[in-house]
Write an enzyme that holds these catalytic residues in place. Structure first.
Site, mmCIF file in Angstrom:
data_model
loop_
_atom_site.group_PDB
_atom_site.id
_atom_site.type_symbol
_atom_site.label_atom_id
_atom_site.label_comp_id
_atom_site.label_asym_id
_atom_site.label_seq_id
_atom_site.Cartn_x
_atom_site.Cartn_y
_atom_site.Cartn_z
ATOM 1 N N LYS A 104 47.249 45.100 -37.786
ATOM 2 C CA LYS A 104 48.207 44.206 -36.814
ATOM 3 C C LYS A 104 47.837 44.170 -35.675
ATOM 4 O O LYS A 104 47.830 43.006 -34.953
ATOM 5 C CB LYS A 104 49.727 44.764 -37.024
ATOM 6 C CG LYS A 104 50.301 44.554 -38.715
ATOM 7 C CD LYS A 104 51.581 45.214 -38.874
ATOM 8 C CE LYS A 104 52.087 45.072 -40.291
ATOM 9 N NZ LYS A 104 52.590 46.238 -40.824
ATOM 10 N N GLN A 125 56.726 50.261 -39.537
ATOM 11 C CA GLN A 125 55.940 50.617 -40.631
ATOM 12 C C GLN A 125 56.879 51.188 -41.819
ATOM 13 O O GLN A 125 57.035 52.370 -41.539
ATOM 14 C CB GLN A 125 54.672 50.973 -40.340
ATOM 15 C CG GLN A 125 53.432 50.838 -41.286
ATOM 16 C CD GLN A 125 53.397 49.231 -42.017
ATOM 17 O OE1 GLN A 125 53.147 48.482 -41.146
ATOM 18 N NE2 GLN A 125 53.264 49.081 -43.302
ATOM 19 N N ASP A 152 59.891 41.326 -39.649
ATOM 20 C CA ASP A 152 59.821 41.461 -41.049
ATOM 21 C C ASP A 152 60.990 40.882 -41.713
ATOM 22 O O ASP A 152 60.774 40.853 -43.011
ATOM 23 C CB ASP A 152 60.067 43.073 -41.380
ATOM 24 C CG ASP A 152 58.662 43.772 -41.453
ATOM 25 O OD1 ASP A 152 57.847 43.096 -42.064
ATOM 26 O OD2 ASP A 152 58.780 44.968 -41.248
HETATM 27 N N1 GUN Z 1 54.936 48.459 -45.858
HETATM 28 C C1 GUN Z 1 54.358 47.720 -46.930
HETATM 29 N N2 GUN Z 1 54.432 46.659 -46.566
HETATM 30 C C2 GUN Z 1 55.282 46.329 -45.620
HETATM 31 C C3 GUN Z 1 56.030 45.299 -44.648
HETATM 32 O O1 GUN Z 1 55.838 44.102 -45.124
HETATM 33 N N3 GUN Z 1 56.395 45.611 -43.633
HETATM 34 C C4 GUN Z 1 56.705 46.928 -43.050
HETATM 35 N N4 GUN Z 1 57.423 47.116 -41.950
HETATM 36 N N5 GUN Z 1 56.078 47.906 -43.798
HETATM 37 C C5 GUN Z 1 55.399 47.386 -45.126
#
Ligand code: GUN
Length: 280
Positions: free
Chosen positions: A49, A93, A116
């Protein structure tokens, strides 16, 4: 033999478009990413990211907190970021350590910064079809289908997996495009009969070798959302790729299919958040 849905190539195009837009804004968009603990996969995702942000002209702020961080401390940080006008998007996350309530944390993120699209307010908008943040992985899949001009209206769409992150919102986006949608899960009876009816099959199970050739209709479009490891430790999806690619008309490779798309939708959402904040 199936045509590969090239997520890497489309992600590159999207990246260039986002970069052009971020460079024209009065200020750079900012994404805050919070990682609690040392889950190795999460560490990779967060690093990716940060890299995506740089490439898209987005500023990233990362908060790497120790596994023993308390729920109250995490909520306090979210509150500070909620109130900071320079922060456009906040992403926590997942998964979180056991002692922290995921629900409380996701509810604490201000909906206008919830890139998200996990807050119930934004999930509600996905259900009703109102404009709002789109869930990253499902919206990435939709962008890939659109790029290859794959029709969804009237098609039998089967989603395997019912998670809040992928399965459920994926089904809703396919429904929004007038697909006839079935969601399968671990209790589904006669799974292979259901999947074999799919014109568009989306697998988000997380088990290597789960989707075999006999579960797929001749000419189906197969989207593999999973990120698994095979016996040799190599990245792979749910599909037995050599079997499924012989039957499908289109298929996403793993890696290089859905993964890069998910990452770019997050960047798009951050840009959209910044645009909304700049228009105040
Ligand atoms: N962990 C696995 N996939 C995701 C996601 O799309 N967003 C977040 N915040 N954590 C994750």
């Amino acid at each position: 033999m199936a045509i590969k849905l090239d997520g890497k190539a489309l992600a590159e195009k999207m990246r260039a478009q986002i970069r052009e837009e971020t460079e024209s804004l009065a200020r750079r968009p900012t994404l805050a990413v919070i990682l609690v603990g040392e889950n190795p996969a999460s560490q990779v995702y967060v690093r990716n990211k940060e890299k995506d942000c740089v490439e898209c002209g987005i500023l990233s702020q990362s908060y790497r907190l120790p596994a023993q961080t308390s729920e109250a401390q995490l909520l306090e940080l979210i509150d500070v970021l909620n109130e900071n006008d320079r922060v456009d998007g906040i992403l926590v996350q997942l998964p979180l350590p056991e002692h922290i309530s995921q629900e409380k944390v996701l509810h604490a993120i201000r909906p206008d910064k919830d890139v998200d699209a996990f807050h119930p307010f934004n999930v509600g908008k996905i259900v009703t079809g109102e404009q709002g943040f789109l869930p990253c992985t499902p919206a990435g899949v939709m962008a890939l289908l659109r790029e290859y001009e794959i029709d969804i209206a009237g098609k039998d769409c089967v989603v395997v997996g019912r998670s809040n992150i992928v399965g459920k919102p994926m089904a809703l986006l396919l429904l929004r495009e007038n697909g006839t949608v079935t969601i399968c899960h671990s209790k589904t009876a006669h799974l292979s009969e259901v999947t074999a009816r799919a014109d568009i099959l989306v697998s988000a199970v997380g088990k290597t070798g789960f989707i075999t050739g006999d579960m797929v209709k001749e000419g189906a479009v197969v989207v593999d959302v999973a990120m698994n490891r095979d016996a040799e430790g190599k990245l792979c999806g749910d599909c037995v790729f050599d079997e499924v690619e012989k039957k499908a008309s289109y298929i996403t490779p793993v890696p290089g299919g859905v993964g890069p798309m998910t990452r770019l939708v997050l960047m798009q959402n951050t840009l959209a958040a910044a645009n909304a904040h700049l228009q105040g």
